[in-house]
Design an enzyme around this catalytic site. Structure first.
Site, short mmCIF file in Angstrom:
data_model
loop_
_atom_site.label_atom_id
_atom_site.label_comp_id
_atom_site.label_asym_id
_atom_site.label_seq_id
_atom_site.Cartn_x
_atom_site.Cartn_y
_atom_site.Cartn_z
N SER A 62 -8.04 -6.24 0.79
CA SER A 62 -7.82 -5.88 2.19
C SER A 62 -9.07 -6.20 3.02
O SER A 62 -9.51 -7.34 3.06
CB SER A 62 -7.42 -4.41 2.29
OG SER A 62 -6.89 -4.11 3.56
N GLU A 74 4.14 -7.74 3.51
CA GLU A 74 3.09 -7.07 4.28
C GLU A 74 2.80 -7.83 5.57
O GLU A 74 2.97 -9.06 5.64
CB GLU A 74 1.81 -6.90 3.45
CG GLU A 74 1.20 -8.17 2.90
CD GLU A 74 -0.02 -7.88 2.04
OE1 GLU A 74 -0.83 -7.02 2.43
OE2 GLU A 74 -0.17 -8.52 0.98
N HIS A 131 1.06 -3.30 0.30
CA HIS A 131 -0.27 -3.84 0.55
C HIS A 131 -1.23 -3.35 -0.54
O HIS A 131 -1.26 -2.16 -0.88
CB HIS A 131 -0.74 -3.35 1.92
CG HIS A 131 -2.11 -3.78 2.32
ND1 HIS A 131 -2.45 -5.09 2.58
CD2 HIS A 131 -3.25 -3.06 2.51
CE1 HIS A 131 -3.72 -5.16 2.92
NE2 HIS A 131 -4.23 -3.95 2.89
#
Length: 308
Positions: free
Chosen positions: A152, A245, A275
């Site tokens: 991320s 996502e 995610h």
């Protein structure tokens, strides 16, 4: 898609999206992530976590499985940067998943913290990531001994750091990024196309995050949006992303940028996964599968050297 992931994902979506839709302050989000990672996930047996200080930032050495039997002078190391949207997360929230990666690769992992926004806007996090890299170099690791990885926001940091290292002629051995956040402009088509499918993030609020984390930087600054960076002489890169996502196109477009620069890039897409589903190791099989594929990539790229 496994039945277990379908059930767990379906249960998570309304709960987490409700929390994210109401969030105005990062502090409750930090507490929520800290509690979730502490009580809902388990580290693999015999995992060891040794804390050190790097320029005032706490870091963990994570060792598990075969890596416990490796000599301290083993030249291989993974530098892993945790996710959390630049506003949350820590070595403690990600150490259990990282321990699984250490076990599956047989490689020690260095897991540093970095300063979080909005108290410390970007590029503070990137400066701390570079300090962690420099710390490993000071310990005697060469760039070719280091694999960079992250998820991320941490995946975005890894790619921004990769650009810096490529531009100075000191790239790592290889890089992997899980569901990386690469574009602070949120211009990818998946932001809208996956607005209903994403398990965590309300697409209507995506521009609230840059307002908290960018400070005076432009959203196209390559230090915060590696999609706009240069990558000369790029080492092999593995990207993993879920097709549902809102950040999916961050990986698709990042693959194109890296390939255009001559890099060897592998994009692995998982259907219907949350995610950074790798965090759900032990909950559904796709998480272990993704970590295993990453371990295979690392073992292929980061072969033992110097007789080890």
């Amino acid at each position: 898609m496994s039945l277990r992931m379908r059930i767990i994902g379906g249960a998570l979506r309304p709960m987490i999206r409700a929390v994210m839709a109401r969030a105005q302050d990062p502090v409750p989000l930090r507490r929520h992530l800290d509690r979730s990672m502490k009580y809902q996930f388990r580290a693999p047996p015999l995992a060891r976590f040794d804390a050190v200080d790097v320029g005032g930032c706490r870091a963990l050495w994570v060792v598990c499985g075969p890596a416990l039997r490796q000599p301290a002078a083993d030249p291989r190391v993974i530098l892993y940067l945790h996710g959390g949207g630049y506003i949350a997360g820590s070595p403690d929230t990600h150490k259990k998943m990282v321990a699984r990666l250490s076990k599956m690769t047989g490689v020690r992992v260095f897991l540093p913290s970095y300063r979080l926004a909005p108290e410390h806007p970007l590029p503070a996090a990137l400066d701390d990531a570079r300090a962690a890299w420099d710390h490993l170099i000071s310990l005697g690791y060469g760039p070719d001994d280091i694999v960079l990885g992250g998820d991320s926001a941490g995946g975005g940091l890894v790619l921004s750091l990769l650009s810096q290292l490529c531009l100075t002629g000191t790239p790592p051995r290889a890089v992997f990024a899980w569901s990386p956040f690469t574009d602070q402009t949120f211009s990818g088509a998946s932001v809208h196309e996956n607005a209903r499918r994403d398990h965590f993030f309300p697409a209507a609020r995506v521009h609230d995050l840059p307002a908290m984390i960018l400070g005076d930087l432009s959203p196209t600054d390559p230090r915060v949006s590696p999609l706009f960076a240069d990558f000369p002489d790029c080492p092999p890169v593995l990207l993993q992303a879920s097709d549902c996502e809102i950040l999916y196109d961050d990986s698709v477009r990042m693959e194109a940028v890296l390939r255009a620069g001559g890099g060897q890039v592998l994009l692995q897409t998982f259907a219907g996964a949350p995610h950074v589903w790798q965090l759900f190791d032990g909950w559904f099989p796709e998480a272990r599968e993704a970590i295993g594929l990453t371990a295979d990539f690392i073992q292929t790229c980061a072969r033992p050297q110097h007789g080890n």
